[in-house]
Scaffold this motif. Structure first.
Motif, PDB file in Angstrom:
ATOM      1  N   THR A   1       0.864  -1.174   0.000  1.00 29.23           N
ATOM      2  CA  THR A   1       0.000   0.000   0.000  1.00 29.23           C
ATOM      3  C   THR A   1       0.906   1.231   0.000  1.00 29.23           C
ATOM      4  O   THR A   1       2.091   1.115   0.293  1.00 29.23           O
ATOM      5  N   PRO A   2       0.383   2.420  -0.333  1.00 30.31           N
ATOM      6  CA  PRO A   2       1.254   3.581  -0.472  1.00 30.31           C
ATOM      7  C   PRO A   2       2.226   3.820   0.694  1.00 30.31           C
ATOM      8  O   PRO A   2       3.380   4.153   0.434  1.00 30.31           O
ATOM      9  N   PRO A   3       1.826   3.651   1.967  1.00 28.26           N
ATOM     10  CA  PRO A   3       2.801   3.945   3.026  1.00 28.26           C
ATOM     11  C   PRO A   3       4.049   3.066   2.961  1.00 28.26           C
ATOM     12  O   PRO A   3       5.095   3.433   3.480  1.00 28.26           O
ATOM     13  N   PHE A   4       3.934   1.899   2.327  1.00 26.81           N
ATOM     14  CA  PHE A   4       5.067   0.980   2.291  1.00 26.81           C
ATOM     15  C   PHE A   4       5.829   1.034   0.975  1.00 26.81           C
ATOM     16  O   PHE A   4       6.657   0.178   0.702  1.00 26.81           O
ATOM     17  N   LYS A   5       5.530   2.048   0.151  1.00 23.00           N
ATOM     18  CA  LYS A   5       6.119   2.064  -1.183  1.00 23.00           C
ATOM     19  C   LYS A   5       7.648   2.081  -1.132  1.00 23.00           C
ATOM     20  O   LYS A   5       8.299   1.263  -1.789  1.00 23.00           O
ATOM     21  N   ASP A   6       8.195   2.991  -0.365  1.00 14.83           N
ATOM     22  CA  ASP A   6       9.656   3.104  -0.327  1.00 14.83           C
ATOM     23  C   ASP A   6      10.291   1.825   0.213  1.00 14.83           C
ATOM     24  O   ASP A   6      11.293   1.352  -0.314  1.00 14.83           O
ATOM     25  N   VAL A   7       9.672   1.283   1.259  1.00 14.50           N
ATOM     26  CA  VAL A   7      10.189   0.044   1.825  1.00 14.50           C
ATOM     27  C   VAL A   7      10.180  -1.055   0.767  1.00 14.50           C
ATOM     28  O   VAL A   7      11.174  -1.776   0.580  1.00 14.50           O
ATOM     29  N   ALA A   8       9.068  -1.161   0.047  1.00 17.03           N
ATOM     30  CA  ALA A   8       8.955  -2.217  -0.958  1.00 17.03           C
ATOM     31  C   ALA A   8      10.000  -2.039  -2.057  1.00 17.03           C
ATOM     32  O   ALA A   8      10.591  -3.015  -2.536  1.00 17.03           O
TER      33      ALA A   8
ATOM     34  N   VAL B   1       7.475  -3.943  -8.254  1.00 21.54           N
ATOM     35  CA  VAL B   1       6.694  -3.464  -7.112  1.00 21.54           C
ATOM     36  C   VAL B   1       5.377  -2.910  -7.631  1.00 21.54           C
ATOM     37  O   VAL B   1       5.345  -2.220  -8.643  1.00 21.54           O
ATOM     38  N   GLN B   2       4.302  -3.267  -6.983  1.00 20.35           N
ATOM     39  CA  GLN B   2       3.029  -2.676  -7.357  1.00 20.35           C
ATOM     40  C   GLN B   2       2.366  -2.073  -6.114  1.00 20.35           C
ATOM     41  O   GLN B   2       2.216  -2.737  -5.092  1.00 20.35           O
ATOM     42  N   VAL B   3       1.991  -0.800  -6.256  1.00 20.25           N
ATOM     43  CA  VAL B   3       1.365  -0.108  -5.127  1.00 20.25           C
ATOM     44  C   VAL B   3      -0.136  -0.131  -5.325  1.00 20.25           C
ATOM     45  O   VAL B   3      -0.638   0.182  -6.408  1.00 20.25           O
ATOM     46  N   TRP B   4      -0.851  -0.516  -4.299  1.00 21.79           N
ATOM     47  CA  TRP B   4      -2.308  -0.638  -4.392  1.00 21.79           C
ATOM     48  C   TRP B   4      -2.971   0.212  -3.338  1.00 21.79           C
ATOM     49  O   TRP B   4      -2.425   0.442  -2.273  1.00 21.79           O
TER      50      TRP B   4
ATOM     51  N   LEU C   1      -6.423  -4.179  -2.924  1.00 23.33           N
ATOM     52  CA  LEU C   1      -5.464  -5.253  -2.691  1.00 23.33           C
ATOM     53  C   LEU C   1      -6.077  -6.344  -1.809  1.00 23.33           C
ATOM     54  O   LEU C   1      -5.900  -7.538  -2.069  1.00 23.33           O
ATOM     55  N   LEU C   2      -6.835  -5.910  -0.807  1.00 27.50           N
ATOM     56  CA  LEU C   2      -7.379  -6.852   0.170  1.00 27.50           C
ATOM     57  C   LEU C   2      -8.130  -8.030  -0.468  1.00 27.50           C
ATOM     58  O   LEU C   2      -7.824  -9.186  -0.169  1.00 27.50           O
TER      59      LEU C   2
ATOM     60  N   GLU D   1      -2.453  12.710 -14.000  1.00 25.66           N
ATOM     61  CA  GLU D   1      -1.644  11.503 -13.843  1.00 25.66           C
ATOM     62  C   GLU D   1      -0.965  11.505 -12.479  1.00 25.66           C
ATOM     63  O   GLU D   1      -0.871  10.466 -11.809  1.00 25.66           O
ATOM     64  N   ALA D   2      -0.521  12.698 -12.060  1.00 20.77           N
ATOM     65  CA  ALA D   2       0.135  12.793 -10.755  1.00 20.77           C
ATOM     66  C   ALA D   2      -0.821  12.396  -9.637  1.00 20.77           C
ATOM     67  O   ALA D   2      -0.488  11.601  -8.764  1.00 20.77           O
ATOM     68  N   SER D   3      -2.045  12.949  -9.693  1.00 23.20           N
ATOM     69  CA  SER D   3      -3.007  12.623  -8.639  1.00 23.20           C
ATOM     70  C   SER D   3      -3.298  11.127  -8.617  1.00 23.20           C
ATOM     71  O   SER D   3      -3.356  10.515  -7.561  1.00 23.20           O
ATOM     72  N   LEU D   4      -3.499  10.565  -9.806  1.00 26.74           N
ATOM     73  CA  LEU D   4      -3.840   9.134  -9.850  1.00 26.74           C
ATOM     74  C   LEU D   4      -2.658   8.279  -9.419  1.00 26.74           C
ATOM     75  O   LEU D   4      -2.824   7.309  -8.685  1.00 26.74           O
ATOM     76  N   SER D   5      -1.475   8.644  -9.869  1.00 28.49           N
ATOM     77  CA  SER D   5      -0.292   7.893  -9.458  1.00 28.49           C
ATOM     78  C   SER D   5      -0.156   7.960  -7.947  1.00 28.49           C
ATOM     79  O   SER D   5       0.216   7.004  -7.296  1.00 28.49           O
ATOM     80  N   PHE D   6      -0.498   9.122  -7.423  1.00 27.90           N
ATOM     81  CA  PHE D   6      -0.400   9.313  -5.988  1.00 27.90           C
ATOM     82  C   PHE D   6      -1.324   8.359  -5.241  1.00 27.90           C
ATOM     83  O   PHE D   6      -0.995   7.829  -4.191  1.00 27.90           O
ATOM     84  N   LEU D   7      -2.503   8.121  -5.812  1.00 28.81           N
ATOM     85  CA  LEU D   7      -3.445   7.187  -5.188  1.00 28.81           C
ATOM     86  C   LEU D   7      -3.061   5.742  -5.472  1.00 28.81           C
ATOM     87  O   LEU D   7      -3.769   4.822  -5.089  1.00 28.81           O
ATOM     88  N   GLY D   8      -1.923   5.546  -6.156  1.00 29.32           N
ATOM     89  CA  GLY D   8      -1.500   4.190  -6.466  1.00 29.32           C
ATOM     90  C   GLY D   8      -2.244   3.624  -7.653  1.00 29.32           C
ATOM     91  O   GLY D   8      -2.282   2.419  -7.863  1.00 29.32           O
ATOM     92  N   LEU D   9      -2.872   4.487  -8.449  1.00 28.67           N
ATOM     93  CA  LEU D   9      -3.670   3.995  -9.576  1.00 28.67           C
ATOM     94  C   LEU D   9      -3.026   4.323 -10.902  1.00 28.67           C
ATOM     95  O   LEU D   9      -3.512   3.956 -11.952  1.00 28.67           O
ATOM     96  N   GLY D  10      -1.935   5.037 -10.880  1.00 37.42           N
ATOM     97  CA  GLY D  10      -1.376   5.497 -12.145  1.00 37.42           C
ATOM     98  C   GLY D  10      -0.153   4.705 -12.541  1.00 37.42           C
ATOM     99  O   GLY D  10      -0.143   3.485 -12.525  1.00 37.42           O
TER     100      GLY D  10
END
Lengths: 507, 324, 288
Positions: free
Chosen positions: A359-366, A382-385, A390-391, C217-226
């Motif tokens: 998930t986003p908070p773990f992006k850098d760690v991943a 790496v894929q951020v969800w 993801l659940l 794209e930035a906003s969506l990437s930020f939400l992990g969707l981009g």
């Protein structure tokens, strides 16, 4: 031009006419608003953090997580399934009505009986589930009865804040949720939803738990919880002096706060254990050698030092070192050569590819973990969800490996070892299933007669997990707060609750 | 149309993976399958898709949008608390955008290729090409942290004595004749409105400029000039009036997008708007709340479209006559 | 492009400057794999948050500094631009084509066709963007093409609405009436008169929207969707750097400048194109 002048003059006037929040008003910048002010109707960490200041529970925790009396003076376990609590005399609700055993019975029944809150069942029922009955023995004595022996009961009780029977019955659940009355150090003043919750000290407060000095009414004149979801904004408000405590500061911002002479950083070890979990139901991670190779390939200390600012404690298994159930075991040493050898032994001399989810908070760690795994020949993407997406995929066992954490606010194994790894549990994303583990959980929960045997069972189970590695334990991270130097008498607490009863603000 | 939108959203949500109950319960404590089933039952999530949708429509017609799974409060009251905040911010920002954007656009068009035009272009472009959170944070750092002239975030300080009634705090302050509260609300509005209006302002300016350049070339403008009308009358009364058509279309669209909640600005400035509420609802799969939010968006768009259509007729006599 | 238009375009210095800016940025980004000094994906944890111009112990220079994982910002900005620009062009290109076509048809044919497309556009506009994006990404998974789809989904409506309203006005303009009276075929009117006359607006809209798409794209990437990490895009780098804004301003600032320069260039170019392509504005410069 004249118009421009007018506009600038009025802007200037606006700018200079700030409304001072003088006196001893302590403002906490919190990252999310309370969902409700009804202590029986939420499952949300920030809501509890806020409500804690207006409501008390039977017992509470010190900042070192020790359980101490609060509304209860003492308690005893009279049989395997019966507990008696002796309540404090002379405690009053914010409207002046005396607090009695009836309120405790009401609170417990409101939590465990179906359909008691606006026709719906309290979502906190699961946090008190084995309790079947609460009986008032006299004005200040309550008996709680559990369906099965439930040694963890006392660890859950700090989270069940007591609500006033007379008031809730008089005003109804919906009004109560926006106009709470409690027995806590602060009474409710106003709630501008999404903006702030304002409280003022309750002048007749009984003083709080005698085990946590000083005892007495709150020292502050006012407390405001301001909702500031954006981290940088919380830091900005802290630097501007608009707030005095800011929650959830990322480690990268610590030097920024430390550079400010008016601020300091306070950190406390949290209660969330982080893991690299693997899907053990299918190749390649159904092979123990592969999982061990991963453990040897991770340089956990390096990640802690560089990504978490050194503010995390590595763990060998699931439990936090703060838990009385913690088992101190050796960790898998960082050994890329050994990892490569294990992979070759498992039939992957060339490595393999997989996607590491997070998930986003773990992006850098991943990302850093992926780098380390590449070093031993694995091709890792790496894929951020978003967690909501993801659940279901984890529950359907569609993924291979992921970085995640699990909260354990009670520090009791029931809260983490069972949901995380017992066969078929809702948090058991890795699909781990072990008769031995399940047996140990059952033994500790229902069969163990003494605290020692319960402890032994849980510690054995931790050793089993460290051996079988359905997940690679990573760390328990510290929770970091930015605090104004004017704030005294406040310590961050591992369970993330902010109790301002004893806090004060210097001039 | 509103029905169509809600149906599509309902379907999408239903197809999207993710279980609101799982997410709501989070990680604290042991949770049994019975408990999950009970919550699903209490919120009617165990029913077939069409039954759920039917119930939603039937209830919505009576003005009841159900209860939020996460907040456990009626969706109507949650929306009623957040919509005024968003609307107030958006309208304030739109006002700024128009007040700056239209004159700037006119000047740029009239003084085409001048230094003013070029400067305007560059400033307008800066406005659209900065990410919202970046601009917002810079404004906060500059004006709230360093200069300390505006508050960092929020909508209202404590201690103004203002009692929110309509939810539009400016209006409330006026109604209650509280000058200090009015000033306080305005102070909180300045930075978020600035961040919100940057993009809109740039768009307005550019569109006014380009469409004015076109209309200035039309026959009737030449005619007006030939009649000997003063140049500023030609521009304001004839060219601008027609040149505003595409501007209004674009603005109506933009306004609609902003009314659905400027998530970024709301987050940076801790603004209690509807965007943040609904995005959180989406992330937690809080179906009733998402549906309520979507219904609000749909109604807003219908209203704005109607307004845009009406303004065409008002501004362009050709269309007005063409319709008759 | 007709020769006269080309000359007009070349005469416009601002436009030329814009074009040069875009071409330069485009080239730099296209050549990223060869000119980037470091690996954009791999960082050196020992060199985290280094300021611009920092020279590492072993000698490599980090011209624009490094991010919180020790990755070189210059290399990331160069590589990130590939993704951002490709996405912006693709999304806007598809959307404008779709929007102009449907807008013209809608305005010209009117009646039932107009109603149907208009209603679809209304529904799409009333449709909260994030619901759709999250649902789509949930169904098909995050990825570049899915992102394009999610962005085009609503983006075309902008062009459609503007083109339609302009075409409606033009349809009744004297020169169109005259041409119709002179017996011009509907196709000729559609292309020769309507299309050529709505193009300038379409170009203006397109240029302004490229920036918007890059920001979205930035906003969506930020939400992990981009765009998925570790692949950078300008939006991703800016979003990554926002928590470090106080301490390491360079992470967000340089990709921000890159976006700004790109959008500025495209816009100036768009302006020039608009003047050059617009037959009515071109006549302005022919002495009467």
């Amino acid at each position: 031009m004249r118009k421009f002048l007018c506009v600038s003059v009025s802007l200037l006037a606006l700018a200079l006419s700030g409304l001072g929040q003088g006196g001893k008003t302590l403002v906490v910048g919190i990252d999310a608003d309370a969902l409700t002010l009804d202590p029986g109707n939420f499952r949300h960490r920030e809501t509890e953090t806020i409500l804690r200041n207006m409501f008390d529970a039977l017992v509470t925790r010190t900042s070192t997580m020790e359980i101490v009396p609060e509304l209860a003076v003492s308690w005893e376990r009279v049989s395997d399934t019966e507990w008696i609590f002796y309540l404090r005399d002379g405690v009053t609700w914010h409207d002046g009505t005396p607090f009695t055993a009836e309120d405790v019975v009401f609170t417990v029944e409101r939590t465990i009986k179906e359909g008691r809150i606006s026709g719906r069942t309290s979502p906190r029922k699961g946090l008190l589930d084995p309790v079947t009955d609460a009986i008032a023995l006299d004005r200040l004595t309550v008996k709680l009865i559990t369906a099965v022996p439930y040694p963890a009961l006392i660890a859950f009780l700090p989270h069940h804040l007591i609500v006033p029977k007379h008031y809730v019955e008089a005003v109804g659940d919906e009004y109560f949720a926006e106009h709470p009355v409690g027995t806590g150090p602060f009474k409710f003043v106003r709630w501008d939803k999404g903006v702030q919750i304002v409280m003022e000290p309750y002048e007749n407060y009984y003083g709080g738990s005698p085990a946590i000095p000083p005892v007495g009414p709150a020292k502050l004149e006012r407390v405001i919880f301001r909702v500031l979801p954006e981290t940088s904004t919380r830091v900005a408000a802290l630097k501007a002096g608009e707030i005095h405590i800011a929650t959830r500061i990322p480690p990268d911002l610590i030097p920024e706060l430390e550079a400010d002479p008016n601020l300091r950083v306070m950190a406390v070890r949290g209660t969330r254990s982080a893991f690299l979990e693997m899907n053990v139901t299918r190749p390649p991670f159904n092979d123990l050698r592969v999982r061990r190779a991963i453990a040897h390939a991770l340089h956990v200390d390096l990640i802690i030092e560089h990504v978490l600012g050194g503010l995390a404690t590595p763990i060998p298994s699931l439990m936090s070192p703060d838990s009385p159930f913690y088992q101190d075991l050796p960790r898998y040493p960082y050994d890329p050569a050994r990892a490569r050898a294990l992979l070759a032994e498992a039939g992957y001399p060339q490595g393999f590819s997989f996607t590491l989810d997070c998930t986003p908070p773990f992006k850098d760690v991943a990302l850093v973990i992926a780098e380390m795994l590449r070093e031993v020949g694995l091709d890792v993407k790496v894929q951020v969800w978003e967690w909501g997406l993801l659940l279901p995929k984890l529950l359907a066992r569609e993924r291979d490996a992921w970085v995640a954490d699990w909260g354990n606010a009670t520090l009791d194994p029931m809260d983490i070892m069972i949901p995380k790894l017992r066969t078929g549990e809702r948090g058991n994303y890795s699909g781990y299933s072990s008769c031995l583990y399940d047996g140990l959980m059952h033994f500790a929960e229902y069969i163990a007669r003494t605290a020692e045997s319960r402890l032994a069972a849980y510690q054995l189970a931790q050793e089993l997990i460290a051996y079988e590695l359905p997940l690679v334990p990573l760390w328990v991270a510290q929770e970091i707060y930015g605090v104004s130097r004017r704030v005294v008498g406040w310590q961050p607490s591992p369970d993330s609750r902010i109790n301002l009863h004893r806090a004060d603000l210097l001039d | 149309m509103v029905l169509g939108v809600t149906f599509v959203v309902f379907l999408l949500l239903w197809l999207t993976p993710g279980d609101p109950v799982e997410i709501f319960l989070g990680q604290t404590g042991p949770i049994t399958a019975e408990e999950i089933a009970r919550i699903r039952r209490e919120f009617g999530l165990d029913q077939p898709f069409l039954v759920q949708y039917g119930r939603f429509v039937a209830r919505a017609l009576r003005g009841d949008l159900g209860t939020s799974i996460i907040h456990r409060r009626p969706v109507v009251s949650l929306l009623a608390q957040t919509i005024p905040a968003t609307v107030e911010l958006t309208l304030f920002a739109a006002l700024i955008a128009l007040l700056v954007g239209v004159p700037a656009g006119v000047i740029a068009a009239v003084r085409r290729r001048s230094l003013l035009d070029m400067a305007g272009t560059v400033i307008a472009l800066a406005g659209v090409s900065l990410p919202g959170f970046w601009l917002g944070l810079i404004l906060v750092i500059a004006f709230a942290v360093n200069l300390k002239v505006f508050p960092v975030a929020g909508r209202l300080s404590f201690g103004t004595g203002l009692v929110p009634q309509t939810g539009f705090l400016l209006l409330d302050a006026l109604l209650q004749r509280k000058l200090s509260a009015l000033v306080d609300v305005l102070r909180h509005l300045v930075l978020p409105a600035w961040a919100t209006s940057a993009g809109m302002m740039a768009m307005t300016m550019r569109l006014v400029r380009s469409s004015l350049l076109e209309t200035l070339n039309q026959e009737y403008v030449h005619t007006a000039r030939a009649k000997g009308l003063a140049e500023h009358r030609v521009i304001l009364a004839h060219a601008l009036r027609n040149g505003l058509l595409p501007v209004i279309t674009a603005l109506a669209l933009n306004l609609g997008a902003l009314l659905s909640g400027n998530m970024v600005v709301e987050t940076v400035f801790g603004w209690p708007g509807v965007g943040r509420l609904v995005v959180q609802a989406i992330q937690t799969r809080d179906y009733p709340l998402v549906q309520g939010g979507v219904l609000f968006y749909a109604l807003t768009f219908v209203a704005l479209n109607l307004l845009a259509d009406l303004s065409y007729g008002f501004l362009d006599p050709r269309i007005r006559h063409g319709r008759e | 492009m007709r020769r006269r238009s080309w000359r007009a375009f070349r005469r416009n210095r601002l436009a030329l400057a814009g074009a040069i800016l875009v071409v330069a940025l485009g080239l730099a980004v296209a050549l990223a794999p060869w000119i980037a000094p470091h690996d954009p994906l791999r960082g050196n944890l020992a060199e985290r948050l280094r300021p611009p111009g920092y020279r590492g112990g072993s000698g490599p220079i980090y011209l624009l500094g490094t991010d919180n994982l020790g990755r070189d910002i210059l290399s990331r900005v160069l590589h990130g631009g590939r993704v951002s620009i490709a996405l912006g062009l693709l999304v806007v290109g598809v959307s404008i084509t779709l929007g102009v076509t449907l807008g013209l048809i809608s305005a010209y044919v009117a009646g039932f066709c107009d109603t149907v497309v208009g209603r679809v556009a209304d529904v799409l506009l009333a449709f909260p963007y994030l619901v759709f994006a999250i649902a789509l990404m949930g169904l098909v998974g995050p990825g570049f093409l899915n992102l394009v789809m999610a962005l085009v989904f609503k983006e075309w409506v902008i062009a459609y609405r503007i083109v339609r309203s302009e075409a409606l006005t033009l349809k009744q303009a004297a020169f169109v009436e005259a041409s119709r009276a002179a017996g011009a075929s509907p196709l000729r009117i559609l292309f020769r008169h309507l299309l050529m006359n709505v193009l300038p607006s379409a170009v203006v809209v397109a240029t302004l929207r490229v920036g918007w798409v890059v920001l979205m794209e930035a906003s969506l990437s930020f939400l992990g969707l981009g765009i998925q990490p570790p692949q950078p895009s300008w939006g991703v780098i800016i979003a990554d750097g926002r928590d470090h804004l106080f301490r390491a301003w360079w992470i967000s600032t340089f990709p921000g400048i890159a976006i700004f320069l790109f959008v500025l260039g495209v816009n100036l170019m768009g302006d020039g194109l608009r003047d050059a392509l617009d037959p009515r504005l071109a006549t302005e410069r022919i002495p009467e």
